[in-house]
Design a protein around this motif. Sequence first.
Motif, short mmCIF file in Angstrom:
data_model
loop_
_atom_site.label_atom_id
_atom_site.label_comp_id
_atom_site.label_asym_id
_atom_site.label_seq_id
_atom_site.Cartn_x
_atom_site.Cartn_y
_atom_site.Cartn_z
N UNK A 16 0.69 -1.15 0.01
CA UNK A 16 -0.08 0.08 -0.18
C UNK A 16 0.85 1.13 -0.07
N UNK A 17 2.20 1.21 0.47
CA UNK A 17 2.95 2.47 0.57
C UNK A 17 3.30 2.77 -0.76
N UNK A 18 3.45 4.05 -0.95
CA UNK A 18 3.85 4.74 -2.30
C UNK A 18 5.30 4.88 -2.22
N UNK A 19 6.26 4.73 -3.25
CA UNK A 19 7.62 4.93 -3.15
C UNK A 19 7.82 6.03 -4.28
N UNK A 20 8.98 6.76 -4.24
CA UNK A 20 9.17 8.00 -5.34
C UNK A 20 10.83 7.77 -5.39
N UNK A 21 11.37 8.22 -6.49
CA UNK A 21 12.83 8.08 -6.81
C UNK A 21 13.25 9.44 -5.73
N UNK A 22 14.37 9.11 -5.17
CA UNK A 22 15.15 10.12 -4.40
C UNK A 22 16.14 10.67 -5.45
N UNK A 23 15.77 11.76 -5.91
CA UNK A 23 16.73 12.41 -6.95
C UNK A 23 17.41 11.60 -8.05
N UNK A 39 18.89 6.81 -7.63
CA UNK A 39 18.33 5.12 -8.16
C UNK A 39 17.58 4.50 -6.98
N UNK A 40 17.58 5.03 -5.86
CA UNK A 40 16.76 4.67 -4.66
C UNK A 40 15.63 5.01 -4.73
N UNK A 41 14.45 4.08 -4.20
CA UNK A 41 13.18 4.47 -4.09
C UNK A 41 12.88 4.67 -2.63
N UNK A 42 12.24 5.71 -2.35
CA UNK A 42 11.94 6.05 -0.99
C UNK A 42 10.45 6.12 -0.55
N UNK A 43 10.02 5.71 0.49
CA UNK A 43 8.54 5.83 0.87
C UNK A 43 8.28 7.50 0.76
N UNK A 44 6.92 7.54 0.33
CA UNK A 44 6.48 8.89 0.47
C UNK A 44 6.30 9.35 1.88
N UNK A 45 6.18 8.62 2.77
CA UNK A 45 6.14 8.86 4.32
C UNK A 45 7.64 8.82 4.95
N UNK A 46 7.88 9.60 5.71
CA UNK A 46 9.27 9.24 6.56
C UNK A 46 8.91 9.27 7.89
N UNK A 47 9.84 8.92 8.91
CA UNK A 47 9.99 8.92 10.08
C UNK A 47 10.82 9.91 10.66
N UNK A 48 10.23 11.06 11.13
CA UNK A 48 11.13 11.93 11.86
C UNK A 48 11.43 11.54 13.25
N UNK A 49 12.96 10.95 13.14
CA UNK A 49 13.49 10.28 14.26
C UNK A 49 14.29 10.72 15.42
#
Length: 100
Positions: free
Chosen positions: A42-49, A52-62
């Motif tokens: 269900x998570x959506x992923x987008x390219x990071x610049x 070549x990495x695909x990152x989740x559209x949600x991040x965790x502010x840790x």
Amino acid sequence: VGAGERMRMHEHHPSVPPLNMAMKKLPPTFVQGFHDVAAVQRMKYRPLGRTGMQVSILSLGASPLGNVYRKTNDEESIEVVRTAIKQGINYIDTDRKSGS
């Protein structure tokens, strides 16, 4: 397993994703037996610049997990990160300002 059978399985066993979710490609960071398959699908992923990495559209502010703003419990902090990753979050922001 046919489409009808998979839908019936999903109705009785929510951990079995419906056919349209079962067909969705999993990200390279997916680890069978660790991640929640349905949540990751269900998570959506987008390219990071251009990395070549695909990152989740949600991040965790840790940053709040590392005693930056208050005393934290290590076991709870580890569980927060583990849960986020299991749910498909693969972008963790540790900037000290993300929790302010």
